[in-house]
Scaffold this active site. Structure first.
Site, PDB file in Angstrom:
ATOM      1  N   GLU A 182       0.861  -1.187   0.000  1.00 18.65           N
ATOM      2  CA  GLU A 182       0.000   0.000   0.000  1.00 18.65           C
ATOM      3  C   GLU A 182       0.898   1.238   0.000  1.00 18.65           C
ATOM      4  O   GLU A 182       1.813   1.356   0.823  1.00 18.65           O
ATOM      5  CB  GLU A 182      -0.921  -0.011   1.236  1.00 18.65           C
ATOM      6  N   ARG A 183       0.649   2.101  -0.974  1.00 17.11           N
ATOM      7  CA  ARG A 183       1.454   3.322  -1.152  1.00 17.11           C
ATOM      8  C   ARG A 183       2.924   3.011  -1.413  1.00 17.11           C
ATOM      9  O   ARG A 183       3.815   3.775  -1.048  1.00 17.11           O
ATOM     10  CB  ARG A 183       1.324   4.262   0.044  1.00 17.11           C
ATOM     11  N   ASN A 225      -3.287  -1.569   7.684  1.00 16.80           N
ATOM     12  CA  ASN A 225      -4.569  -2.148   7.264  1.00 16.80           C
ATOM     13  C   ASN A 225      -4.327  -3.650   7.283  1.00 16.80           C
ATOM     14  O   ASN A 225      -3.929  -4.250   6.300  1.00 16.80           O
ATOM     15  CB  ASN A 225      -4.970  -1.661   5.871  1.00 16.80           C
ATOM     16  N   GLU A 306     -10.584   4.675   8.961  1.00 16.67           N
ATOM     17  CA  GLU A 306     -10.781   4.304   7.557  1.00 16.67           C
ATOM     18  C   GLU A 306     -11.319   2.881   7.417  1.00 16.67           C
ATOM     19  O   GLU A 306     -10.810   2.085   6.631  1.00 16.67           O
ATOM     20  CB  GLU A 306      -9.476   4.469   6.780  1.00 16.67           C
ATOM     21  N   ARG A 351     -11.702  17.534   9.888  1.00 13.38           N
ATOM     22  CA  ARG A 351     -10.864  16.349  10.101  1.00 13.38           C
ATOM     23  C   ARG A 351      -9.586  16.688  10.881  1.00 13.38           C
ATOM     24  O   ARG A 351      -9.088  15.867  11.653  1.00 13.38           O
ATOM     25  CB  ARG A 351     -10.510  15.749   8.729  1.00 13.38           C
ATOM     26  N   LYS A 375       0.958  10.915  13.285  1.00 12.56           N
ATOM     27  CA  LYS A 375       1.571  11.403  12.047  1.00 12.56           C
ATOM     28  C   LYS A 375       2.102  12.816  12.250  1.00 12.56           C
ATOM     29  O   LYS A 375       1.620  13.548  13.111  1.00 12.56           O
ATOM     30  CB  LYS A 375       0.545  11.402  10.909  1.00 12.56           C
ATOM     31  N   ASP A 380      -2.691  14.387   6.727  1.00 13.19           N
ATOM     32  CA  ASP A 380      -2.178  13.109   6.224  1.00 13.19           C
ATOM     33  C   ASP A 380      -0.914  13.261   5.384  1.00 13.19           C
ATOM     34  O   ASP A 380      -0.986  13.153   4.169  1.00 13.19           O
ATOM     35  CB  ASP A 380      -3.257  12.418   5.385  1.00 13.19           C
ATOM     36  N   GLU A 408       3.857   9.125  -1.038  1.00 12.90           N
ATOM     37  CA  GLU A 408       2.462   9.031  -1.475  1.00 12.90           C
ATOM     38  C   GLU A 408       1.963  10.352  -2.057  1.00 12.90           C
ATOM     39  O   GLU A 408       1.314  10.371  -3.095  1.00 12.90           O
ATOM     40  CB  GLU A 408       1.578   8.617  -0.283  1.00 12.90           C
ATOM     41  N   HIS A 537      -4.224  18.255   0.029  1.00 11.13           N
ATOM     42  CA  HIS A 537      -5.207  17.214  -0.269  1.00 11.13           C
ATOM     43  C   HIS A 537      -5.999  17.499  -1.538  1.00 11.13           C
ATOM     44  O   HIS A 537      -7.227  17.376  -1.560  1.00 11.13           O
ATOM     45  CB  HIS A 537      -6.160  17.046   0.922  1.00 11.13           C
ATOM     46  N   TRP A 559     -13.063  13.223   2.128  1.00 10.18           N
ATOM     47  CA  TRP A 559     -12.193  12.571   1.151  1.00 10.18           C
ATOM     48  C   TRP A 559     -12.081  13.412  -0.126  1.00 10.18           C
ATOM     49  O   TRP A 559     -11.297  13.113  -1.009  1.00 10.18           O
ATOM     50  CB  TRP A 559     -12.710  11.152   0.811  1.00 10.18           C
TER      51      TRP A 559
HETATM   52  O1  GCW Z   1      -2.123   8.187   3.952  1.00 12.01           O
HETATM   53  C1  GCW Z   1      -3.294   7.423   4.061  1.00 12.01           C
HETATM   54  C2  GCW Z   1      -3.176   6.438   2.953  1.00 12.01           C
HETATM   55  C3  GCW Z   1      -3.735   5.091   3.291  1.00 12.01           C
HETATM   56  C4  GCW Z   1      -3.193   4.661   4.643  1.00 12.01           C
HETATM   57  C5  GCW Z   1      -3.652   5.644   5.684  1.00 12.01           C
HETATM   58  C6  GCW Z   1      -3.084   5.329   7.066  1.00 12.01           C
HETATM   59  C7  GCW Z   1      -2.527   2.465   5.324  1.00 12.01           C
HETATM   60  O2  GCW Z   1      -3.771   6.949   1.795  1.00 12.01           O
HETATM   61  O3  GCW Z   1      -3.349   4.208   2.273  1.00 12.01           O
HETATM   62  O4  GCW Z   1      -3.556   3.345   4.977  1.00 12.01           O
HETATM   63  O5  GCW Z   1      -3.218   6.927   5.356  1.00 12.01           O
HETATM   64  O6  GCW Z   1      -2.100   5.940   7.415  1.00 12.01           O
HETATM   65  O7  GCW Z   1      -3.628   4.500   7.762  1.00 12.01           O
END
Ligand code: GCW
Length: 716
Positions: A182-183, A225, A306, A351, A375, A380, A408, A537, A559
């Site tokens: 993923e990513r 995930n 998510e 958010r 984070k 994000d 990403e 975003h 989103w």
């Molecule tokens: O940055 C977003 C991504 C998702 C990611 C999520 C997260 C693993 O688009 O792909 O899922 O964050 O950090 O949980």
């Protein structure tokens, strides 16, 4: 004339540089070309001895022997008879070899992982001593010493004392069991689950070497995930095989735990964290894991985020969930990293504010072996993002930094973007929560909490099966920077770029000057042509590749790009002040000052916090609209300059790696123009203002950009 001849010869010799794939990363151990320096080094390191016989010491010895032999072009070995006669001695502080070295006091400061490298007269002879309190510390010292030679530093009077600033220095792999990442933009997952545990790909060891060389001591093998299958017996045997390879390099293995695993693989009816059967199931599962992997690190958990299952499915809190796991791993000294990346579709709240709202009330409610993993920013991993307001706001809870090394949102694997400056911008931000100077870095390293035993920095890995590991050759630098900053967050991004360039490409001054500038400016350039002045975003849906600020039809409001830029006929930007969502209130009043007034707000974050009229006068004297055009155009133009800079570096780089970067810079330019045109044409439908005459007009229509589709873009 002589000079010209010399230059000619130099260019001839460089263009014959052997083609390299990039597989060796920064551990290339190239022969030292400078004869004077080579002579000195050979004299200073005439013989070596690495004391001990643990697996870790064997790895240190192997690395040092290979590194020295290659760089100094003479055969090195560490004969057991050598001992105290050697000019380079690597040994624990307790070794009898160092009994008279007088290093006790130094080693009292270095803890379990820190090391010293010092020049010292021992038994009448000048020596270099690499020492520490553990074998792992010696391994780190060896890598550091090799780095000194790789970067051509003087080793005449060494007095290095290096102690990591945080305890957990990790990579999070978002790797799925089917080997998609993923990513991930660098091929498939390194972990070949199917052939494990029978086949141990030699690459696993090289992965461990690379990580150990920059101080990384933990790896989370699986995607947040999560898939519960990783916790089944078959897979645990595979995990064990990897852990066995990584262990000698001081790297612990961690996994992600799927909250609903008790139902999915345990046959239970519920995953309620307060249900006794569920708690017992996790305890048993953890016990089983430790039977396979006695030094298993613990779990990272993404819950109620998510669509992932979590404690809130049972009306329990994040701390109820985290503490259940904490209890299960505590007897084995395991830890839990509970992610704070949560935002809910049901709540009609910015958010930006949700993680803070959810977690601050839980400060103090987590068990001692839980870290909350946050984070760097509240949305994000955006190209530019103010620091997350949680830093400093949970003084009773150890917070783990989560950076994203994989790009990403920063050009994936086609754009040259060095993330050192992004990491530093966040680490150096002042939260003011314990007075002026309460930087994010100090919050992380426990400076404000004497009782804090857990400290950490992690990065979402950018590594895959591509031969050069990271897709873009320069993306290796981001892996490198993450490790170096996790070890020492006070290093500058420049210093890290300099080290990496020297080791990965060349020590030539002309090369370093140009390449370092290229790297140091690259992140700002990316921001300029993609998300200038605090925009965020506005990327393509799903794959997040390229621009799509117009998207407004996704299920969840937050989103959609339109949720974030809020462009209308009046202006553009997200009002997060008291008259808007008031996300600003989550920051300390002193920190807030940087942003709260539109007229004084730092411009790089202006549209993050304010909805600003198109006609607003910027510090440049330009209107906001013209300034936006200026950023998009100059950002793209600077990619042209990057191409030129790289072209000038041809003599210093082998053809293979040179060509790859050159081609990718061409792609990057096209993508920069794409971002620029698509965003400006779209925002123009609101501003109704012309793109200033000095700029070339977009040659495609907004409809064209809207029509682009990338069904197989990677990482999705
Ligand atoms: O940055 C977003 C991504 C998702 C990611 C999520 C997260 C693993 O688009 O792909 O899922 O964050 O950090 O949980």
């Amino acid at each position: 004339m002589k000079k010209i001849l010399f230059l000619f010869l130099l260019i001839c010799s460089y263009s014959q540089l052997n083609a390299e794939t990039g597989y060796d990363l920064w551990l290339r151990y190239q022969p030292i070309q400078d004869q004077t320096l080579l002579g000195k080094y050979r004299q200073q390191i005439s013989s070596m001895y690495v004391d001990g016989n643990s697996e870790t010491i064997r790895m240190a010895r192997e690395e040092l022997t290979n590194g020295l032999s290659d760089m100094l072009q003479q055969k090195f070995s560490s004969p057991s008879a050598m001992g105290s006669a050697a000019s380079l001695i690597a040994a624990r502080g307790t070794s009898s070899l160092l009994a008279t070295a007088g290093i006790k006091e130094l080693l009292a400061q270095t803890g379990e992982e820190g090391f010293i490298i010092i020049s010292k007269n021992l038994s009448g002879k000048k020596r270099i001593i690499i020492s520490g309190n553990t074998d792992k510390a010696i391994l780190y010292g060896v890598f550091h010493f090799l780095r000194l030679l790789q970067t051509q530093q003087s080793i005449s009077n060494l007095e290095t004392v290096s102690v990591p600033k945080v305890k957990l220095r990790m990579l999070n792999h978002w790797d799925n069991l089917n080997r998609t990442v993923e990513r991930g933009y660098a091929g498939f997952s390194l972990w070949n689950w199917h052939s494990l545990p029978g086949y141990i790909d030699p690459r696993y060891k090289d992965y461990a070497r690379a990580n150990a060389s920059i101080g990384i001591n933990g790896t989370v093998l699986t995607n947040v995930n999560a898939n519960a299958t990783i916790l089944t017996k078959n897979y645990l045997e595979k995990v064990k095989a990897l852990a066995d390879v990584f262990r000698p390099y001081g790297i612990k293995v961690y996994l992600t735990a799927r909250f609903s695993a008790p139902i999915e693989i345990g046959g239970l009816k519920t995953a309620d964290p307060l249900d006794e059967k569920v708690r017992q199931w996790w305890k048993d599962k953890v016990k089983e894991i430790y039977q396979h992997i006695p030094d298993f690190g613990g779990f990272v958990i993404k819950a109620n985020s998510e669509g992932q299952p979590g404690p809130q499915d049972y009306k329990r809190s994040h701390s109820d969930g985290a503490n259940m796991f904490a209890e299960a791993v505590a007897p084995f000294n395991g830890i839990i990293m509970w992610r704070a990346f949560v935002y809910s579709a049901e709540k009609n709240v910015d958010r930006h504010k949700q993680a803070y709202d959810e977690f601050v009330p839980l400060d103090g409610a987590f068990h001692k072996n839980v870290m909350v993993q946050v984070k760097n920013g509240a949305i994000d991993f955006m190209p530019r993002e103010p620091f997350h307001p949680l830093f400093g706001a949970m003084p009773k809870t150890p917070l783990m930094m989560e950076f994203q090394v994989t790009q990403e949102y920063l050009g994936q694997a086609t754009n040259l973007v060095y993330l050192g400056p992004l990491f530093k911008e966040c680490l150096d931000s002042d939260t003011y929560t314990s007075g002026k100077g309460s930087t994010v870095a100090k919050v992380l390293d426990g400076s404000f909490n004497k009782d804090q035993t857990l400290t950490g920095i992690t990065g979402v890995a950018n590594i895959g099966t591509d031969v050069n590991w990271t897709g873009h050759p320069f993306a290796q630098a981001n892996w490198y920077a993450l490790g170096r900053l996790a070890w020492n967050h006070s290093l500058s991004a420049e210093k890290i770029a300099d080290e990496w360039l020297r080791m990965t490409y060349s020590n030539h001054t002309a090369f370093i000057q140009t390449a370092s500038k290229l790297m140091m400016e690259s992140r700002d350039i990316f921001v300029q042509y993609s998300n200038p002045i605090g925009l965020h975003h506005i990327m393509g849906t799903g794959h997040h590749y390229g621009p799509a600020p117009w998207v407004n039809n996704l299920n969840r409001p937050d989103w959609n790009p339109v949720y974030y830029h809020k462009a209308d006929s009046m202006g553009i930007g997200f009002n997060r002040t008291a008259t808007g969502s008031n996300a600003l209130v989550q920051y300390h009043p002193e920190a807030r000052k940087l942003w709260e007034d539109m007229n004084t707000c730092e411009e790089k974050n202006l549209l993050w916090f304010h909805h600003v009229p198109w006609t607003f006068k910027m510090r440049s004297g330009r209107s906001l609209w013209d300034e936006l055009c200026h950023h998009y155009y100059s950002g793209a133009a600077k990619v042209k300059e990057m191409q030129q800079s790289w072209a000038n570096l041809n003599p210093y780089v082998d053809q293979q790696r040179f060509d790859q970067v050159r081609s990718l810079l061409n792609v990057q330019y096209d993508e920069a123009v794409w971002w620029r045109n698509a965003c400006l044409l779209y925002f123009q439908t609101f501003s109704k203002k012309p793109i200033p005459g000095q700029y070339e007009k977009p040659d495609k229509t907004l409809d064209y950009y809207k029509s682009l589709r990338f069904p197989f873009a990677p990482g999705n």
